[in-house]
Scaffold this active site. Structure first.
Site, mmCIF file in Angstrom:
data_model
loop_
_atom_site.group_PDB
_atom_site.id
_atom_site.type_symbol
_atom_site.label_atom_id
_atom_site.label_comp_id
_atom_site.label_asym_id
_atom_site.label_seq_id
_atom_site.Cartn_x
_atom_site.Cartn_y
_atom_site.Cartn_z
ATOM 1 N N HIS A 122 0.842 -1.200 0.000
ATOM 2 C CA HIS A 122 0.000 0.000 0.000
ATOM 3 C C HIS A 122 0.876 1.250 0.000
ATOM 4 C CE1 HIS A 122 -3.532 2.513 1.413
ATOM 5 N NE2 HIS A 122 -2.505 3.258 1.807
ATOM 6 N N GLU A 123 1.861 1.293 0.896
ATOM 7 C CA GLU A 123 2.702 2.495 0.993
ATOM 8 C C GLU A 123 3.559 2.676 -0.260
ATOM 9 O OE1 GLU A 123 1.645 4.321 3.101
ATOM 10 O OE2 GLU A 123 0.850 3.034 4.672
ATOM 11 N N HIS A 145 1.755 4.304 -3.067
ATOM 12 C CA HIS A 145 1.679 5.764 -2.993
ATOM 13 C C HIS A 145 2.841 6.401 -3.759
ATOM 14 C CE1 HIS A 145 -1.840 6.459 -0.600
ATOM 15 N NE2 HIS A 145 -1.403 5.772 0.441
ATOM 16 N N TYR A 156 -4.355 14.622 -2.830
ATOM 17 C CA TYR A 156 -4.759 13.894 -1.623
ATOM 18 C C TYR A 156 -5.871 14.642 -0.894
ATOM 19 C CZ TYR A 156 -3.846 10.197 1.762
ATOM 20 O OH TYR A 156 -3.939 9.083 2.563
ATOM 21 N N GLU A 209 -6.022 6.676 -2.313
ATOM 22 C CA GLU A 209 -6.055 5.641 -1.280
ATOM 23 C C GLU A 209 -6.521 4.298 -1.852
ATOM 24 O OE1 GLU A 209 -5.324 4.867 1.897
ATOM 25 O OE2 GLU A 209 -4.051 6.618 1.670
ATOM 26 N N ASP A 215 -10.189 13.875 7.636
ATOM 27 C CA ASP A 215 -9.454 12.906 6.809
ATOM 28 C C ASP A 215 -9.293 13.408 5.362
ATOM 29 O OD1 ASP A 215 -8.219 10.426 6.139
ATOM 30 O OD2 ASP A 215 -10.163 9.539 5.598
ATOM 31 N N HIS A 246 -9.686 8.100 3.424
ATOM 32 C CA HIS A 246 -9.663 6.712 3.893
ATOM 33 C C HIS A 246 -11.072 6.175 4.144
ATOM 34 C CE1 HIS A 246 -5.598 8.160 5.007
ATOM 35 N NE2 HIS A 246 -5.227 6.935 4.740
#
Ligand SMILES: [Zn+2]
Length: 219
Positions: A32-33, A36, A47, A56, A124, A129
């Site tokens: 996931h990271e 990005h 974002y 996301e 958020d 998210h």
């Protein structure tokens, strides 16, 4: 890269009832990271609001693809599934569940699975998210098929054996086609276009992706 250490054994998060082991112990968290990084070097999705939720979602989608590439499908530790972070966020208090998000059932983690239920507040970064549950569910439905729990609309998925087709559709759309200010509607158009490019206008992936976006209320 530095990942969190989690929390000590025999402690749990009051909010979710989960113990947390080291974050690097979950393959999908790492993927996931890293995704990005792919996004910031390609579409550079802003974002914030819907473009942020797409940012996301792409990280969740590619991390799911990575699990299915390296792991055996299943519900155990170290197995591939449509949950996020299930190997790090572990059920501890009775009644709690593993993971932090589900592409199969976003509502299990308080995410919307339909556009009509999207979050429109400012927390958020505009719910990046939270509303990621909507495009996440599109990916799931386009592969596995089934119906959206909110709309009841049914999708003819390509089937688990053809999962890679939908992975490639999302990769092509998100890396090569989306602008940084994309909305969910833009993502619908881009993924349908990517499916046409890769598999032809009358192909099963085009049908699956189109039906999946319609099922979650994005037209
Ligand atoms: Zn993220």
């Amino acid at each position: 890269m530095y990942f969190g250490n989690g929390i000590p054994a025999n402690y749990y998060l009051v909010s979710s009832g989960q113990n947390v082991v080291q974050l690097a112990g979950a393959l999908d968290v790492a993927a996931h990271e890293l995704t990005h990084g792919v996004t910031s070097s390609s579409s550079n999705l802003m974002y914030l609001n819907e473009s942020g939720a797409l940012n996301e979602a792409f990280s969740d989608i590619m991390s799911t693809a990575v699990e299915f590439y390296f792991q055996t499908p299943g519900t155990g530790r170290g197995q591939a599934d449509y949950l996020l972070g299930e190997d790090a966020f572990r059920a501890f208090r009775p009644g709690s569940i593993n993971g932090i998000r589900s592409l199969e059932n976003p509502r299990a983690f308080n995410q919307p699975d339909h556009y009509s239920a999207r979050y429109t507040g400012r927390e958020d970064n505009g719910g990046v998210h939270i509303n990621s549950g909507i495009p996440n569910h599109v990916f799931y439905l386009a592969i596995e098929g089934g119906s959206d729990r909110t709309s009841g609309l049914t999708v003819q998925g390509v089937g688990a054996a053809n999962r890679e087709q939908i992975e490639k559709v999302f990769y092509r759309a998100f890396v090569f086609l989306l602008p940084s200010n994309a909305t969910f509607s833009t993502a619908r158009a881009a993924t349908i276009q990517a499916a046409r490019d890769l598999y032809g206008a009358t192909s099963a992936p085009v049908t699956a992706v189109t039906q999946a976006w319609t099922a979650v209320g994005v037209n």
